[in-house]
Design an enzyme around this catalytic site. Sequence first.
Site, short mmCIF file in Angstrom:
data_model
loop_
_atom_site.label_atom_id
_atom_site.label_comp_id
_atom_site.label_asym_id
_atom_site.label_seq_id
_atom_site.Cartn_x
_atom_site.Cartn_y
_atom_site.Cartn_z
N GLU A 1 0.83 -1.21 0.00
CA GLU A 1 0.00 0.00 0.00
C GLU A 1 0.86 1.25 0.00
OE1 GLU A 1 -3.22 0.47 -0.31
OE2 GLU A 1 -3.70 -1.66 -0.50
N ASP A 2 1.80 1.29 -0.92
CA ASP A 2 2.60 2.50 -1.14
C ASP A 2 3.56 2.85 -0.02
OD1 ASP A 2 1.65 3.05 -3.63
OD2 ASP A 2 -0.06 4.19 -2.89
N ALA A 3 3.77 1.95 0.92
CA ALA A 3 4.73 2.29 1.97
C ALA A 3 6.14 2.23 1.40
CB ALA A 3 4.58 1.34 3.14
N GLY B 1 3.60 8.16 -0.23
CA GLY B 1 3.66 6.95 0.56
C GLY B 1 4.24 7.27 1.92
N ARG C 1 -1.16 3.31 -11.56
CA ARG C 1 -0.97 4.77 -11.57
C ARG C 1 -0.50 5.27 -12.93
NH1 ARG C 1 0.44 4.06 -6.27
NH2 ARG C 1 -1.40 3.84 -5.04
#
Lengths: 360, 1128
Positions: B750-752, B902, B934
Amino acid sequence: MATRSLNDPRRQVKVGTERVYDVANTEFPGNYPGEDHSWNLKKFRKDLKVEIQRLSRRSVEFDLVGVDASIANAFRRILIAEVPTIAIEHVYVWNNTSVIHDEVLAQRLGLVPLDVDPSQMEYHNGVATDRNTLVFRLQVACERRKGAAREETDPEKLYKNSNVLAKHLTWVPQGEQESFFADHPPKPTNDNILLAKLRPGQEIEIELHAIKGQGNEHAKWSPVGTASYRLLPNIQIHRPIPPPLAEKFQKCFSPGVISVDPTTKEVKVADPRRETMSREVLRHPEFEGMVSLSRIRDFFLFKIETESAYPPERLFTEAVTVFRDKVKRLKVAAQALAVEAAQAREGEADADADAAMETD
Amino acid sequence: MADPSSVPQSVEDKWLLLPAFLRVKGLVKQHIDSFNYFVDTDLKNILKANNKVTSDVDPKFWLKYTDIRVGRPDRTDAETMNRAITPHECRLRDTTYSAPILVTVSYTRGKYVVKKQNVQIGRMPIMLRSNKCVLTGMNYDQLARAIECPLDPGGYFIVKGTEKVILVQEQLSKNRIIVERDPTKGIVQASVTSSTHGGLKSKSYVVTKKGHIYLRHNSIHEDVPIVIALKALGLQSDKEILLATAGNTEAFKSIFSPNLEEAAKLGVFTRQQALDYIGARVKINRRVIGPRRPPWEDALEALATVVLAHVPVEGLDFRPKAVFVATMTRRVLMAVQDEKLVDDRDYVGNKRLELAGQLLALLFEDLFKRFNTELKSSIDKVLKKPSRTSEFDAGQTLQFMGDHITAGFVRAISTGNWSLKRFKMERAGVTHVLSRLSFIAALGMMTRISSQFEKTRKVSGPRALQPSQWGMLCPSDTPEGEACGLVKNLALMTHITTDVEEEPIMRLAFMLGLEDVCLATGAEMYDHNNFMVHVNGMIIGLTRTPLHFVAKLRKLRRAGRISEFVSVYINHHHRAVYIACDGGRICRPLIIVERGQSLVTAEHVVLLRAGKMTFDAFLKLGLVEYLDVNEENDSRIALYERDIVFSGPGRTTHLEIEPFTILGAVAGLIPYPHHNQSPRNTYQCAMGKQAIGAIAYNQLNRIDTLLYLLVYPQKPMVKTRTIELVGYESLPAGQNATVAVMSYSGYDIEDALILNKSSLDRGYGRCQVMRKNVTMIRKYPNGTYDRLADAPQEENGGVQKRYDIIQPDGIAGVGERVDPGDIYVNKQTPTNANDNTAGMDGSVVASYRNTPMSYKSPVAGYIDKVLLTETENDNTLVKVLIRQTRRPELGDKFSSRHGQKGVCGLIVNQEDMPFNDQGVCPDSIMNPHGFPSRMTVGKMIELISGKAGVLTGKLRYGTAFGGSKVEDMSKLLMEHGFSYSGKDMLTSGITGESLEAFVFFGPIYYQKLKHMVMDKMHARARGPRATLTRQPTEGRSRDGGLRLGEMERDCLIGYGATQLLLERLMISSDKFEVCACETCGLMGYNGWCPYCKTSQKVAKLTIPYAAKLLFQELMAMNVMPRMVLEDV
């Protein structure tokens, strides 16, 4: 020379167009029927080879052949994180009128590598003594230089001490340190590290305490700039390269890797060590099937760069020392564990016996 | 004709015109130009319109303003030697950066006429970098001395120490006919909002209703049949009316004819009858004085002054107005016949932008009029007295008039409320505090345009991207959410016009052979050879040769004979030529193309590069001209030289200066934006404003409420032309992180992001937060005052720990560390501060009470700066700036320049990081799942260009529609021994074996965003409760509890966890023990029921305090809630 051929497929990590194949070593006990891959000191001794390729004041390159990736990596990790050095940890700011803030200046000071042999110092255990703490002072004030030309714009010529450099750090010996460090007084390894900039009227007065530490706590205690390895590239030419394409083929590799005979245009691998594995050759359809790229799994081209107190050639042995200490500690712990387990087993037996007695 | 075979030479580097343009106009030229116009020109016009003050008492008295000017900003302190002031001083001292408004008056004193010069009537806040500002014209050195950042664009005000921007307001253009259809009601209407310089606004409509056409206006009760209206305006015969509206077109005639019948049915045949008809329906504004007028006079006045007020009626000559109404009617007829002939409200050409200057002009006019009425009444008050000791001198009165103008300006700008009843204006939120979060945030704010449109309405039209925005408004920079599409931003080369005088242009138009429209009949007006000519919405004439006429006017404009901002264009549908010179039009410069050749040639560019030619020279030589949206749509503009068309009807007239100027300053930071999915660019525009970096050269001298700074900001490896032009390289907000695009550890979903701990040790992402803390050392009306005290001594002579940083002056020393709870300003307030009965000399100080300022943050900070100063009303002001230095931690937010944000998910030791053959470890690891959905291809190209840049030691360009080519960059990678694709072979730092996949590896510019965990994390076990409900307080700032909301409650109900529900909702919140009577069901106390007067059947029960409160509140409202108790 290594006992096994570089073209032995089991030694090769294959480099494909889109991915890497055969990353892990397959030669472990029980994997190949009928082959004995149990660890054998004699065989290890025969295979192991360490050879320095290049040594300079600040870096060393050497080959480490015949060990598993885990061992080579352990040394790399120890070099980065567990070989102790001395670095500034406590900063007492008496006065700082420069534009750089105290915390930022302190962080910069911490990163200055100090030329102190860490083996001569103990770890700091909460109480500063002359055995575990080195004291430095940084006292710089900037002034106008008299007689500078009016139209001068260079700060160096206009002002005194316009740049605060690592050489401005002065060591203040404590207790026995004066005699102890007499032949090698502590100082930064590099005099010209810029710490701050000053202008007339600004000054810095700081006391600094340097202690021993390890890179895993803060990067400032890491003795190496980088310690890393790569695997020896291996280029296998399966089919002769058509002479018109020889030049292009050569260009697909790093300079000096491929030699082309000026007359016959015959292509040969001259020095695979220089190859940087750009995989350019795999991108061109005309070379398809002619060549395969791989790297030798147990042939590590190690490179260590340092700016610390250790000379580069000493770093690796220092890492080995740390490694051996760890092994020793592990051995003791394992033995203790074995003893404990045995005791527990005995105790259990006793308890069972007791329980049996009680029920009776 | 030029030889078509000669292919036009591409003028290399014609983009150099852009920096030349920005050098002349700057990035916020629209604000500054508008303010300058107001101060230099409009102020004088306003004065001229309100220049006389007379007295009702003495008819011989008069006072006349003859001149007005604004002086230089100065210090207002009474006893000051050096009056020069800098904006920075105002920021620090919480004062207003303003200049005196000086007038020259002449007035009668007895028999003499007296002239007085430079009388101050008030002070006006001065826009920074306007021509009244002290900073204008300063060089770097002088700006540094004034502690001002040379890159600061200006264009804002400093009022009471805060920087305030008057946002650009978007409005529908005034005085223009807008034809619309309402398909549901089957209505076609033409409307005009008239606006004259007096500020009068009124809206007139010509509408269809049941097949008939009417004139509608607010001042007339009911809709007037159009024929009657035209008759009242002096078109007597039906034939004339028919010709004036429908012309000779049969279709229009048949649509129009019922209207003629209607007028006849209503018995209106003559002008007098028509006026009587309208007069009976005019809303009469009751005037007290004078005899009652006949209705037709009311009608005449209404028609002359309010209906279509912008069309002048001179000496009761209604002809121009009649022509205007007829034209409106014809436009309605055209729209009825062909539904495509309606106007688009959202078309940018139909919009006008209102700027600071216009808003201030309205405000000043209002304040000045009020000033004059007050002046008049105070003069009257003196003149009313029968005898005076000395001759009355109005100049004295003028000098002691009070500060209403000053206060009015300050109030309006600092609150943002523009409520001018005189102009029926009631607007809130006109001004905003300039966001100094980052340099780009401040810059972005200066180019922002807010729409008057309601945010809550769900219509897509005004929010949609209009094709006519091309090159004028940035297509990417708009917020998400409710203001989406309503708040816009100017593109890089946009200019907003100010008013240009229209009389000379009208005169010129007549000289170019225009025929006066008042002399023409309808048949002539709509003759297929004739084109009507409009100037700023007024119809002035007819021409037979529109192309010629327009060409001649343009030639004059290019020659500099008329203002370069006058626009001329032909609308073939309307068969009209429109000339516009009003303010607020959006325009931009373009290169003129003649005979298929760009007039700007390589030689010009050479001169430009050498600094021998300025942008103004290009304008003057007629190589470049400004086009507004309307004229732009009448032109043929080639994007590149290769697109130029040499001949034919589609002949190219202009050439774009540089395609990337369609983006604004904020979107211009994105490298390769043309490779990104468009919403990503929009997201980056929002995020670029939250990035921490350097904000201005004077950032360390500023004392802002909240200041975020990056310790080691870097200029991006991949830059754009815009970045160079706006100065982002000097004040960057981000760092070039080496990024490996791979998965690692599962803490990157999740974009971390994964960060390298050693990078953080070395200073990556380190930032500083500085917070301002202010207190006033007040003087009280009773003569007492606050004081600063040194640290209180303990009995043993020591000082409490929390006072240990207090110095003898009562303020913490600069550089001291402030731990949580420490006191840094030891202020004491007299206990009798509000007691006015004591002696006024301040000698009666009973005692002092401690009112110290203590440090609240959970993390220690350092005293960065202490400022002691005096405000405008002589109170001592203490400002303490406290600084925290933070290294990135888990949960801090980062973002690349492609809308890919993120949070940090894991911090990994360097030895655990993967490394490449060179031994390079990434600074951060990004999960590849961020890419497919994206579609931010620009980010990948940034990585490749950045990597090539690192290897070659050069910065690379990612300019929109240009920039370094991917192929070239990849070749460079290959030449330096890296993979063509940018993917490296990495080794795992954990196992030491090679990774099975090649990893996309290289530098990407990362921004650290202001959202940091330290400012947000919050949890509580026990804590404060609200007094009224006894429930836990809300919000982090009040150490509040975490709410178990309705949805959570529903879950617990659904699950059947009743005891948990009871615990969460009552026991852990506001449980309260009450005594309730089983008989009457009311609450008692101490086991006693006061209603039944017994303690027999009183039960104790636990209910939420809020429930008890509700019962009591109901009882207070005469509602009796009874509890029915039962044993379970």
